[in-house]
Design a protein around this motif. Structure first.
Motif, mmCIF file in Angstrom:
data_model
loop_
_atom_site.group_PDB
_atom_site.id
_atom_site.type_symbol
_atom_site.label_atom_id
_atom_site.label_comp_id
_atom_site.label_asym_id
_atom_site.label_seq_id
_atom_site.Cartn_x
_atom_site.Cartn_y
_atom_site.Cartn_z
ATOM 1 N N TRP A 1 0.974 -0.958 -0.168
ATOM 2 C CA TRP A 1 -0.369 -0.238 0.341
ATOM 3 C C TRP A 1 0.768 1.355 0.335
ATOM 4 C CZ3 TRP A 1 1.131 -2.959 4.756
ATOM 5 C CH2 TRP A 1 0.849 -1.902 5.699
ATOM 6 N N GLN B 1 0.977 3.340 -3.171
ATOM 7 C CA GLN B 1 -0.197 3.228 -3.764
ATOM 8 C C GLN B 1 -0.436 4.923 -2.994
ATOM 9 O OE1 GLN B 1 -3.678 0.374 -3.931
ATOM 10 N NE2 GLN B 1 -5.167 2.508 -3.535
ATOM 11 N N THR C 1 -1.297 8.498 -4.312
ATOM 12 C CA THR C 1 -2.400 8.918 -4.598
ATOM 13 C C THR C 1 -2.730 10.362 -3.317
ATOM 14 O OG1 THR C 1 -3.148 7.329 -2.253
ATOM 15 C CG2 THR C 1 -3.802 7.139 -4.202
#
Length: 128
Positions: free
Chosen positions: A106, A109, A113
């Protein structure tokens, strides 16, 4: 809608609710849940302090608050199992460096983001 609109209070509440809904399932014990839940409160205190110190309306800082928490939350979406595995390892190995634990997919990611959402919020605050 300007950046000092009262609607930002609603958006801030929604952003924190999404953040907590995504992050809580990844935590493995009460201590981790308390730590995660302190984030929005501490950031709000920081925003309120900045607002008071620099005579800036607090509602003018809420877009940044929303951008930060939505960016973090969407950075962790879809990685509940990996997050739980990492948090379990972390609870069992206090003091060890995080890079010795299981992979944290994560983070890649989140590396995309968070800057997108926070960058968008910074642009919005500076433009309006």
């Amino acid at each position: 809608m300007g950046r000092t609109s009262p609607w930002w209070w609603l958006f801030a509440a929604i952003g924190v609710a999404v953040y907590l809904a995504v992050m809580f399932p990844g935590m493995t014990n009460g201590r981790q849940r308390i730590w995660v839940s302190c984030g929005p409160a501490l950031c709000f205190v920081a925003a309120a302090t900045y607002s008071t110190t620099y005579d800036t309306p607090l509602t003018g800082l809420l877009p940044l608050y929303c951008g930060a928490f939505l960016g973090i939350a969407l950075g962790a979406v879809g990685h509940r199992k990996a997050m739980r595995a990492f948090m379990t390892w972390r609870a069992e190995n206090p003091g060890k460096p995080d890079d010795e634990g299981p992979d944290v997919p994560w983070m890649l990611q989140m590396a995309f983001t968070l800057p997108v959402f926070l960058g968008g919020a910074i642009w919005y605050v500076s433009a309006y």
